[in-house]
Motif scaffolding. Structure first.
Motif, PDB file in Angstrom:
ATOM      1  N   PRO A 342       0.842  -1.194   0.000  1.00 14.25           N
ATOM      2  CA  PRO A 342       0.000   0.000   0.000  1.00 14.25           C
ATOM      3  C   PRO A 342       0.883   1.252   0.000  1.00 14.25           C
ATOM      4  N   THR A 343       0.649   2.168  -0.928  1.00 10.57           N
ATOM      5  CA  THR A 343       1.476   3.369  -1.017  1.00 10.57           C
ATOM      6  C   THR A 343       0.597   4.587  -1.238  1.00 10.57           C
ATOM      7  N   LEU A 344       1.208   5.745  -1.307  1.00  9.70           N
ATOM      8  CA  LEU A 344       0.477   6.985  -1.538  1.00  9.70           C
ATOM      9  C   LEU A 344      -0.151   7.046  -2.935  1.00  9.70           C
ATOM     10  N   LEU A 345       0.291   6.200  -3.845  1.00 10.43           N
ATOM     11  CA  LEU A 345      -0.299   6.132  -5.183  1.00 10.43           C
ATOM     12  C   LEU A 345      -1.235   4.941  -5.323  1.00 10.43           C
ATOM     13  N   GLY A 346      -1.543   4.289  -4.228  1.00  7.43           N
ATOM     14  CA  GLY A 346      -2.375   3.096  -4.276  1.00  7.43           C
ATOM     15  C   GLY A 346      -1.517   1.849  -4.157  1.00  7.43           C
ATOM     16  N   GLU A 347      -2.115   0.711  -4.419  1.00  7.62           N
ATOM     17  CA  GLU A 347      -1.389  -0.549  -4.281  1.00  7.62           C
ATOM     18  C   GLU A 347      -0.409  -0.760  -5.427  1.00  7.62           C
ATOM     19  N   ILE A 348       0.731  -1.332  -5.088  1.00  7.93           N
ATOM     20  CA  ILE A 348       1.774  -1.592  -6.084  1.00  7.93           C
ATOM     21  C   ILE A 348       2.277  -3.020  -5.906  1.00  7.93           C
ATOM     22  N   LYS A 349       2.476  -3.686  -7.023  1.00  8.91           N
ATOM     23  CA  LYS A 349       2.988  -5.061  -7.043  1.00  8.91           C
ATOM     24  C   LYS A 349       4.110  -5.134  -8.074  1.00  8.91           C
ATOM     25  N   PHE A 350       5.217  -5.751  -7.699  1.00  7.06           N
ATOM     26  CA  PHE A 350       6.354  -5.865  -8.607  1.00  7.06           C
ATOM     27  C   PHE A 350       6.355  -7.221  -9.294  1.00  7.06           C
ATOM     28  N   GLU A 351       6.544  -7.205 -10.602  1.00  9.15           N
ATOM     29  CA  GLU A 351       6.729  -8.432 -11.361  1.00  9.15           C
ATOM     30  C   GLU A 351       8.120  -8.995 -11.080  1.00  9.15           C
ATOM     31  N   GLU A 352       8.367 -10.198 -11.559  1.00  8.52           N
ATOM     32  CA  GLU A 352       9.644 -10.851 -11.294  1.00  8.52           C
ATOM     33  C   GLU A 352      10.816 -10.027 -11.823  1.00  8.52           C
ATOM     34  N   ASN A 353      10.620  -9.330 -12.952  1.00  9.04           N
ATOM     35  CA  ASN A 353      11.704  -8.527 -13.526  1.00  9.04           C
ATOM     36  C   ASN A 353      11.850  -7.162 -12.856  1.00  9.04           C
ATOM     37  N   GLY A 354      11.044  -6.897 -11.815  1.00  8.35           N
ATOM     38  CA  GLY A 354      11.155  -5.640 -11.095  1.00  8.35           C
ATOM     39  C   GLY A 354      10.224  -4.546 -11.568  1.00  8.35           C
ATOM     40  N   GLN A 355       9.440  -4.826 -12.601  1.00 10.86           N
ATOM     41  CA  GLN A 355       8.506  -3.825 -13.116  1.00 10.86           C
ATOM     42  C   GLN A 355       7.280  -3.725 -12.209  1.00 10.86           C
ATOM     43  N   ALA A 356       6.917  -2.494 -11.844  1.00  7.23           N
ATOM     44  CA  ALA A 356       5.749  -2.273 -10.996  1.00  7.23           C
ATOM     45  C   ALA A 356       4.466  -2.314 -11.807  1.00  7.23           C
ATOM     46  N   LEU A 357       3.425  -2.833 -11.175  1.00  8.69           N
ATOM     47  CA  LEU A 357       2.071  -2.794 -11.718  1.00  8.69           C
ATOM     48  C   LEU A 357       1.253  -1.860 -10.836  1.00  8.69           C
ATOM     49  N   GLN A 358       0.715  -0.784 -11.438  1.00  5.73           N
ATOM     50  CA  GLN A 358      -0.048   0.207 -10.698  1.00  5.73           C
ATOM     51  C   GLN A 358      -1.198   0.725 -11.566  1.00  5.73           C
ATOM     52  N   ASN A 359      -2.148   1.404 -10.916  1.00  6.07           N
ATOM     53  CA  ASN A 359      -3.253   2.021 -11.643  1.00  6.07           C
ATOM     54  C   ASN A 359      -2.780   3.232 -12.429  1.00  6.07           C
ATOM     55  N   LEU A 360      -3.431   3.468 -13.559  1.00  9.30           N
ATOM     56  CA  LEU A 360      -3.192   4.656 -14.374  1.00  9.30           C
ATOM     57  C   LEU A 360      -4.498   5.437 -14.493  1.00  9.30           C
ATOM     58  N   TYR A 361      -4.386   6.783 -14.463  1.00 15.24           N
ATOM     59  CA  TYR A 361      -5.567   7.634 -14.490  1.00 15.24           C
ATOM     60  C   TYR A 361      -5.483   8.645 -15.631  1.00 15.24           C
ATOM     61  N   LEU A 362      -6.586   8.810 -16.352  1.00 17.28           N
ATOM     62  CA  LEU A 362      -6.674   9.879 -17.339  1.00 17.28           C
ATOM     63  C   LEU A 362      -6.919  11.180 -16.590  1.00 17.28           C
ATOM     64  N   ILE A 363      -6.086  12.196 -16.872  1.00 16.88           N
ATOM     65  CA  ILE A 363      -6.212  13.490 -16.205  1.00 16.88           C
ATOM     66  C   ILE A 363      -6.287  14.606 -17.243  1.00 16.88           C
ATOM     67  N   ARG A 364      -6.708  15.781 -16.774  1.00 21.50           N
ATOM     68  CA  ARG A 364      -6.862  16.923 -17.671  1.00 21.50           C
ATOM     69  C   ARG A 364      -6.720  18.210 -16.871  1.00 21.50           C
ATOM     70  N   VAL A 365      -6.271  19.268 -17.524  1.00 21.27           N
ATOM     71  CA  VAL A 365      -6.200  20.576 -16.876  1.00 21.27           C
ATOM     72  C   VAL A 365      -7.536  21.286 -17.089  1.00 21.27           C
ATOM     73  N   GLU A 366      -8.191  21.599 -15.988  1.00 23.71           N
ATOM     74  CA  GLU A 366      -9.481  22.300 -16.033  1.00 23.71           C
ATOM     75  C   GLU A 366      -9.459  23.423 -15.005  1.00 23.71           C
ATOM     76  N   GLY A 367      -9.654  24.656 -15.488  1.00 22.10           N
ATOM     77  CA  GLY A 367      -9.617  25.803 -14.588  1.00 22.10           C
ATOM     78  C   GLY A 367      -8.281  25.966 -13.891  1.00 22.10           C
ATOM     79  N   GLY A 368      -7.199  25.590 -14.580  1.00 24.30           N
ATOM     80  CA  GLY A 368      -5.852  25.716 -14.003  1.00 24.30           C
ATOM     81  C   GLY A 368      -5.511  24.656 -12.986  1.00 24.30           C
ATOM     82  N   LYS A 369      -6.334  23.583 -12.869  1.00 28.34           N
ATOM     83  CA  LYS A 369      -6.077  22.503 -11.938  1.00 28.34           C
ATOM     84  C   LYS A 369      -6.025  21.169 -12.682  1.00 28.34           C
TER      85      LYS A 369
END
Length: 374
Positions: A342-369
């Protein structure tokens, strides 16, 4: 080679991150923070370092790790170049005897650093996306960010399904990463019938993109995909795209969105999409704790690049505790691969080669945020 340590007495930030030296009976756990502190990526490197410092402060305030040992960050400037990254890694291991390394903010640096750290020390690569960082890594190497292929697969789906341009052109950095970006998105977007109008390359130290952007505008694409690997260049590209008269959709490459970019690009960034591991509007309790600590210490706004630095410190601290050691890379590597964290970006799991698996989010700038697209 520039190097600092964050246990220097009299420095408020050092005391936050490492705890009072006079009260520290046990030796610190030394983590090398190899980040760009000068050159084109200096601002991004600063965000990365601040993220690590804020998380180290949280860990140390909670009692440290391994029965009371504090985290000490030893900082090196890789200047955004492979040569300096290699030199920093060697110095960290051979001279400063660090326990673990965090670095690899740029793919070119990560690809070079892994050759000198191979099977010697725990190395967490952060924002680099080139697949070969982990595909041809080593048994002690881990990467937090998604690979460019993982990013493009998810982002390509989002572009096709939610942004829906009829045609797109690219402006990309002229290196292995930029060429991979063009190849990936040409295939992925072409598969959903988005017409590919063309691409213009730029170089790492370029500051004027007017000619390239004017050429792309003349192709009349619905959207321009901007592959920018640092904040200052990205801001210039977005401003100059609008100054060149392009009024279509601007799409930022994965992970390249932060409040400073919004500040520097101004209105040119409004409505621009990206994809990220970091959703600023998340209700994750660990993210909220880190954001509060960050705000107490730094003037910059929290950003994706900073959360990766924080996550690196977070998972290394937790894995060292689980392994019962900060100096045995075999045991720490086994711990990192053993569970979901459990991390500040959500849950993370490492594959055998060391690559992390994490969630990805579509984001956008709206009203300067920066907001998540639900």
């Amino acid at each position: 080679m520039f190097r600092t340590t964050l246990l220097a007495s009299g420095m408020a930030l050092a005391l936050l991150a490492a705890g009072p030296a006079v009260a520290q009976d046990k030796p610190p756990v030394k983590i090398a923070a190899i980040v760009p502190q000068s050159g084109a990526g200096a601002f991004d490197g600063q965000l990365a370092l601040e993220g690590m410092q804020a998380e180290a402060a949280l860990v140390n305030a909670a009692g440290g790790i391994l029965g009371g040992r504090k985290i000490e960050l030893v900082v090196y400037d890789d200047k955004g170049t492979p040569e300096e990254g290699v030199s920093a890694a060697r110095r960290a291991m051979e001279q400063d005897k660090v326990d673990m390394i965090v670095g690899g903010w740029f793919s070119a640096v990560a690809l070079s650093m892994k050759e000198v750290t191979r099977d010697k020390i725990i190395s967490v690569m952060t924002s680099s996306q080139h697949p070969d960082v982990t595909a041809k890594g080593h048994k002690f190497l881990f990467r937090l960010n998604a690979t460019s292929n993982m990013m493009s697969s998810k982002y390509g789906q989002e572009i096709c399904a939610r942004i829906k341009p009829k045609s797109v052109a690219f402006i990309t950095i002229n290196d292995d990463f930029g060429r991979l970006e063009v190849d990936n998105y040409t295939k992925l977007l072409g598969a959903c019938n988005v017409e590919i109008k063309g691409n213009e390359f730029y170089n790492r130290n370029d500051t004027d993109f007017t000619v390239a952007l004017t050429k792309l505008k003349s192709l009349n694409p619905d959207a321009i995909y901007v592959s920018a690997i640092n904040t200052s260049q990205g801001a210039t590209i977005y401003r100059q795209a609008r100054q060149a008269g392009f009024r279509g959709t601007l799409i930022a490459s994965a992970g390249n969105m932060n409040p400073k970019l919004i500040e520097l690009a101004g209105p040119a960034l409004e409505g621009v999409y990206s994809i990220s591991l970091y959703a600023p509007d998340s209700d994750n309790a660990k993210l909220k704790a880190w954001t509060e600590q960050y705000g107490k210490t730094f003037k910059n706004q929290p950003a994706f690049i900073g959360t990766l630095g924080a996550q690196a410190v977070q998972v290394l601290a937790a894995a060292a505790d689980k392994a019962g050691t900060a100096s045995d890379p075999d045991k720490i590597a086994a711990a990192l691969r053993s569970q979901t964290w459990p991390t500040l970006l959500g849950e993370i799991k490492f594959e055998e080669n060391g690559q992390a698996l994490q969630n990805l989010y579509l984001i956008r700038v709206e009203g300067g945020k920066i907001v998540s697209i639900k």
